[in-house]
Design a protein around this motif. Structure first.
Motif, PDB file in Angstrom:
ATOM      1  N   GLY A 217      22.529  52.695  28.924  1.00  0.00           N
ATOM      2  CA  GLY A 217      22.216  53.485  29.407  1.00  0.00           C
ATOM      3  C   GLY A 217      21.267  54.168  30.081  1.00  0.00           C
ATOM      4  N   GLU A 218      20.050  53.467  30.281  1.00  0.00           N
ATOM      5  CA  GLU A 218      18.202  54.367  29.778  1.00  0.00           C
ATOM      6  C   GLU A 218      17.841  53.663  31.344  1.00  0.00           C
ATOM      7  OE1 GLU A 218      16.108  55.572  27.273  1.00  0.00           O
ATOM      8  OE2 GLU A 218      17.795  56.613  25.837  1.00  0.00           O
ATOM      9  N   THR A 219      17.078  53.873  32.102  1.00  0.00           N
ATOM     10  CA  THR A 219      15.718  52.804  33.129  1.00  0.00           C
ATOM     11  C   THR A 219      15.262  52.731  31.954  1.00  0.00           C
ATOM     12  OG1 THR A 219      14.515  54.737  33.182  1.00  0.00           O
ATOM     13  CG2 THR A 219      16.337  54.614  34.348  1.00  0.00           C
ATOM     14  N   THR A 220      14.466  51.034  32.624  1.00  0.00           N
ATOM     15  CA  THR A 220      14.274  49.914  31.979  1.00  0.00           C
ATOM     16  C   THR A 220      13.085  50.255  32.473  1.00  0.00           C
ATOM     17  OG1 THR A 220      15.567  48.796  31.419  1.00  0.00           O
ATOM     18  CG2 THR A 220      13.672  47.595  31.251  1.00  0.00           C
ATOM     19  N   ASP A 221      11.890  50.211  32.072  1.00  0.00           N
ATOM     20  CA  ASP A 221      10.389  50.027  32.577  1.00  0.00           C
ATOM     21  C   ASP A 221       9.784  49.098  32.934  1.00  0.00           C
ATOM     22  OD1 ASP A 221       9.852  52.973  32.678  1.00  0.00           O
ATOM     23  OD2 ASP A 221       9.074  52.947  30.541  1.00  0.00           O
ATOM     24  N   CYS A 222       8.764  48.156  33.938  1.00  0.00           N
ATOM     25  CA  CYS A 222       8.634  47.152  34.481  1.00  0.00           C
ATOM     26  C   CYS A 222       7.511  47.023  35.097  1.00  0.00           C
ATOM     27  CB  CYS A 222       9.876  46.296  35.223  1.00  0.00           C
ATOM     28  SG  CYS A 222       9.789  45.011  35.747  1.00  0.00           S
ATOM     29  N   LEU A 223       6.282  45.802  34.124  1.00  0.00           N
ATOM     30  CA  LEU A 223       5.648  46.169  35.160  1.00  0.00           C
ATOM     31  C   LEU A 223       5.654  44.587  35.840  1.00  0.00           C
ATOM     32  CD1 LEU A 223       2.511  46.818  35.726  1.00  0.00           C
ATOM     33  CD2 LEU A 223       1.964  45.358  33.299  1.00  0.00           C
ATOM     34  N   LEU A 224       5.915  44.100  37.048  1.00  0.00           N
ATOM     35  CA  LEU A 224       5.292  43.405  38.016  1.00  0.00           C
ATOM     36  C   LEU A 224       4.665  42.229  38.189  1.00  0.00           C
ATOM     37  CD1 LEU A 224       7.778  41.463  38.701  1.00  0.00           C
ATOM     38  CD2 LEU A 224       7.789  42.326  41.036  1.00  0.00           C
ATOM     39  N   PHE A 225       4.051  41.392  38.023  1.00  0.00           N
ATOM     40  CA  PHE A 225       2.644  40.899  38.863  1.00  0.00           C
ATOM     41  C   PHE A 225       2.921  39.800  38.970  1.00  0.00           C
ATOM     42  CE2 PHE A 225       2.344  40.457  33.737  1.00  0.00           C
ATOM     43  CZ  PHE A 225       1.662  39.531  33.972  1.00  0.00           C
ATOM     44  N   GLY A 226       1.700  39.116  39.945  1.00  0.00           N
ATOM     45  CA  GLY A 226       1.829  37.810  40.287  1.00  0.00           C
ATOM     46  C   GLY A 226       0.731  37.497  41.805  1.00  0.00           C
ATOM     47  N   THR A 227       1.146  35.923  42.152  1.00  0.00           N
ATOM     48  CA  THR A 227       0.469  35.766  43.020  1.00  0.00           C
ATOM     49  C   THR A 227       2.239  35.615  44.513  1.00  0.00           C
ATOM     50  OG1 THR A 227       0.996  33.822  42.616  1.00  0.00           O
ATOM     51  CG2 THR A 227      -0.193  34.530  42.004  1.00  0.00           C
ATOM     52  N   ASP A 228       3.220  35.590  43.979  1.00  0.00           N
ATOM     53  CA  ASP A 228       3.539  35.969  44.513  1.00  0.00           C
ATOM     54  C   ASP A 228       5.380  37.153  44.448  1.00  0.00           C
ATOM     55  OD1 ASP A 228       6.034  34.402  46.995  1.00  0.00           O
ATOM     56  OD2 ASP A 228       7.467  33.358  45.484  1.00  0.00           O
ATOM     57  N   VAL A 229       4.605  38.201  44.857  1.00  0.00           N
ATOM     58  CA  VAL A 229       5.512  39.393  44.382  1.00  0.00           C
ATOM     59  C   VAL A 229       6.299  39.200  45.227  1.00  0.00           C
ATOM     60  CG1 VAL A 229       5.389  42.059  43.692  1.00  0.00           C
ATOM     61  CG2 VAL A 229       4.095  40.714  42.187  1.00  0.00           C
ATOM     62  N   ALA A 230       5.687  39.087  46.819  1.00  0.00           N
ATOM     63  CA  ALA A 230       7.034  39.251  47.805  1.00  0.00           C
ATOM     64  C   ALA A 230       8.611  38.761  48.020  1.00  0.00           C
ATOM     65  CB  ALA A 230       6.310  38.608  48.845  1.00  0.00           C
ATOM     66  N   SER A 231       8.579  37.729  47.209  1.00  0.00           N
ATOM     67  CA  SER A 231       9.422  37.171  46.604  1.00  0.00           C
ATOM     68  C   SER A 231      11.078  37.692  45.861  1.00  0.00           C
ATOM     69  CB  SER A 231      10.043  36.010  45.644  1.00  0.00           C
ATOM     70  OG  SER A 231       8.988  34.462  47.027  1.00  0.00           O
ATOM     71  N   ALA A 232      10.261  38.796  45.156  1.00  0.00           N
ATOM     72  CA  ALA A 232      10.958  39.836  44.004  1.00  0.00           C
ATOM     73  C   ALA A 232      11.715  40.883  45.190  1.00  0.00           C
ATOM     74  CB  ALA A 232      10.339  40.126  43.043  1.00  0.00           C
ATOM     75  N   ARG A 233      12.675  40.830  44.832  1.00  0.00           N
ATOM     76  CA  ARG A 233      13.476  42.086  45.279  1.00  0.00           C
ATOM     77  C   ARG A 233      14.766  42.824  44.000  1.00  0.00           C
ATOM     78  NH1 ARG A 233      15.134  38.968  50.170  1.00  0.00           N
ATOM     79  NH2 ARG A 233      12.948  37.230  49.084  1.00  0.00           N
ATOM     80  N   LEU A 234      14.591  44.051  45.001  1.00  0.00           N
ATOM     81  CA  LEU A 234      15.922  45.554  43.708  1.00  0.00           C
ATOM     82  C   LEU A 234      17.151  45.231  44.220  1.00  0.00           C
ATOM     83  CD1 LEU A 234      15.089  46.169  40.751  1.00  0.00           C
ATOM     84  CD2 LEU A 234      14.970  48.442  42.335  1.00  0.00           C
ATOM     85  N   LEU A 235      18.427  44.991  43.768  1.00  0.00           N
ATOM     86  CA  LEU A 235      19.293  45.053  44.047  1.00  0.00           C
ATOM     87  C   LEU A 235      19.775  46.241  43.532  1.00  0.00           C
ATOM     88  CD1 LEU A 235      21.826  43.983  45.713  1.00  0.00           C
ATOM     89  CD2 LEU A 235      22.779  42.968  43.450  1.00  0.00           C
ATOM     90  N   ARG A 236      20.340  47.168  44.329  1.00  0.00           N
ATOM     91  CA  ARG A 236      20.471  48.228  44.485  1.00  0.00           C
ATOM     92  C   ARG A 236      21.927  49.087  45.404  1.00  0.00           C
ATOM     93  NH1 ARG A 236      15.010  52.626  44.693  1.00  0.00           N
ATOM     94  NH2 ARG A 236      14.873  50.989  42.700  1.00  0.00           N
ATOM     95  N   GLY A 237      22.208  49.625  44.754  1.00  0.00           N
ATOM     96  CA  GLY A 237      23.750  50.350  45.555  1.00  0.00           C
ATOM     97  C   GLY A 237      24.469  49.496  46.546  1.00  0.00           C
ATOM     98  N   GLY A 238      24.444  48.084  46.178  1.00  0.00           N
ATOM     99  CA  GLY A 238      24.662  46.856  46.503  1.00  0.00           C
ATOM    100  C   GLY A 238      23.669  46.317  47.522  1.00  0.00           C
ATOM    101  N   GLU A 239      22.821  46.109  48.243  1.00  0.00           N
ATOM    102  CA  GLU A 239      22.185  46.312  49.043  1.00  0.00           C
ATOM    103  C   GLU A 239      20.399  45.592  48.331  1.00  0.00           C
ATOM    104  OE1 GLU A 239      22.339  46.198  52.499  1.00  0.00           O
ATOM    105  OE2 GLU A 239      24.649  47.728  51.932  1.00  0.00           O
ATOM    106  N   TRP A 240      19.662  44.335  48.839  1.00  0.00           N
ATOM    107  CA  TRP A 240      18.348  44.361  48.163  1.00  0.00           C
ATOM    108  C   TRP A 240      17.560  44.827  48.886  1.00  0.00           C
ATOM    109  CZ3 TRP A 240      18.403  40.813  44.675  1.00  0.00           C
ATOM    110  CH2 TRP A 240      19.740  40.405  44.596  1.00  0.00           C
ATOM    111  N   GLU A 241      17.123  45.547  48.404  1.00  0.00           N
ATOM    112  CA  GLU A 241      16.115  46.578  48.790  1.00  0.00           C
ATOM    113  C   GLU A 241      13.865  45.155  48.839  1.00  0.00           C
ATOM    114  OE1 GLU A 241      15.285  49.848  47.090  1.00  0.00           O
ATOM    115  OE2 GLU A 241      17.739  50.540  47.545  1.00  0.00           O
ATOM    116  N   PRO A 242      13.144  45.102  49.031  1.00  0.00           N
ATOM    117  CA  PRO A 242      11.496  44.782  48.717  1.00  0.00           C
ATOM    118  C   PRO A 242      11.221  45.690  47.873  1.00  0.00           C
ATOM    119  CG  PRO A 242      11.388  45.385  51.122  1.00  0.00           C
ATOM    120  CD  PRO A 242      13.013  45.614  50.713  1.00  0.00           C
ATOM    121  N   LEU A 243      10.193  44.906  47.193  1.00  0.00           N
ATOM    122  CA  LEU A 243       9.954  46.222  46.348  1.00  0.00           C
ATOM    123  C   LEU A 243       8.370  46.700  46.941  1.00  0.00           C
ATOM    124  CD1 LEU A 243      10.451  44.300  42.850  1.00  0.00           C
ATOM    125  CD2 LEU A 243      11.254  46.086  43.767  1.00  0.00           C
TER     126      LEU A 243
END
Length: 325
Positions: A217-243
């Motif tokens: 029930g609580e938010t999860t803190d995330c540190l995202l790092f790398g050479t290909d972070v552009a491939s990562a995305r967030l699914l929110r409200g049924g829609e994909w969002e670029p980070l």
């Protein structure tokens, strides 16, 4: 983590010499609890070492380190004669075609899969990508490090890189777990970790997410790092969002982003084998409907959802998805 996970989160990473481990590795650290006895002997061919192994059932198996691991000589012979040097579609090195993993925590669910692409299957070559899920701890707080390693020349290279990154992150966990207040600190720290992991071999697409495990029930803190972070995305409200990039990339192309995953949201880490097909709106919408319905798929269902064909995309397909609960 509970006992449903069968990979790095339970197994650790230290049976035997690293070279032997790299040969045995399946590209996802899913072999755990295996009783393996090793006996290495030099063969008459000085470029090879014969390794006698015993699997979980105590049955003997044999492998070789060095020599024609990727079957280059066999491929050349097949082209010259028109006859296959081995059974069609089977790689010369025993790398599993597919690796699946999962882990569950009261506030976070993780699913991971790495699939051999049609191109490698048609050529009789092994899967070349990898992932890892690793537990870490700092000051009594639990963390998980999720890593995808894609577009490397071989799964052995990918496995070595993710292991080096995991070990580096474990050594620097105090700095990585600090509040994201000093951007330059995080940029330098993550660049150093990624540089060490990529120092001794060919480069590819490396993405990592360090998550601070939170109660349900609580938010999860995330540190995202790398050479290909552009491939990562967030699914929110049924829609994909670029980070969005919270920190600008350094001159070497290292990206560092800080995010929070709320309950009901999902963070996807993947390589081009999935990000390419997701450029198609129908594919992206189908995955959003499957993963944003409020129900986390089981590990086999997750793999099945990713095992689809897409015109023009025949690379290996590796993905780690993390759901906030």
């Amino acid at each position: 983590m509970d006992g449903t996970h069968t990979g790095d989160l339970l197994a650790g990473d230290g049976d035997g010499p690293e070279e032997v481990n790299d040969l045995l590795d399946d590209g996802g650290d899913t072999v755990s609890g295996a009783s393996r006895s090793l006996l290495a002997e030099r063969s008459p061919d000085a470029t090879k070492t014969t390794v006698l192994l015993r699997d979980e059932l105590g049955l003997p198996t044999v492998g070789e380190i060095g020599g024609d691991l990727l079957g280059v000589e066999a491929e050349a012979a097949a082209r010259d004669t028109g006859l296959p040097g081995r059974a069609v579609g089977l790689p010369p090195r025993p790398v599993p075609d597919t690796v699946i993993d999962e882990a569950d925590h009261p506030g976070l669910a993780l699913r991971a899969v790495s699939l051999r692409g049609d191109r490698n299957r048609a050529r009789g070559l092994p899967r070349q990508e990898s992932f890892g899920l690793y537990p870490l701890e700092h000051a009594g707080e639990p963390f998980v490090l999720a890593v995808t390693v894609c577009a490397f020349p071989s799964v052995r290279d990918a496995d070595r890189v993710r292991r080096l990154l995991w070990r580096g992150a474990a050594a620097e966990i105090a700095g990585l777990a600090a509040p994201l207040r000093d951007p330059e600190h995080f940029r330098k720290l993550c660049a150093r970790l990624l540089g060490r992991a990529l120092e001794y071999g060919p480069t590819g697409a490396l993405t990592a997410a360090l998550l601070r495990l939170s109660p349900e029930g609580e938010t999860t803190d995330c540190l995202l790092f790398g050479t290909d972070v552009a491939s990562a995305r967030l699914l929110r409200g049924g829609e994909w969002e670029p980070l969005p990039a919270t920190l600008p990339a350094d001159p070497d192309g290292i990206h560092v982003n800080g995010h929070r995953i709320a309950p009901g949201e999902a963070l996807l880490l993947c390589g081009s084998g999935l990000s390419g097909p997701m450029a198609d709106a129908e594919t992206a919408e189908r995955l959003a409907a499957q993963w944003g319905s409020g129900r986390v798929p089981g590990r086999m269902e997750f793999a099945w959802q990713l095992d689809f064909r897409a015109d023009g995309h025949d690379d290996d397909r590796t993905a780690v998805c993390l759901w906030g609960l």
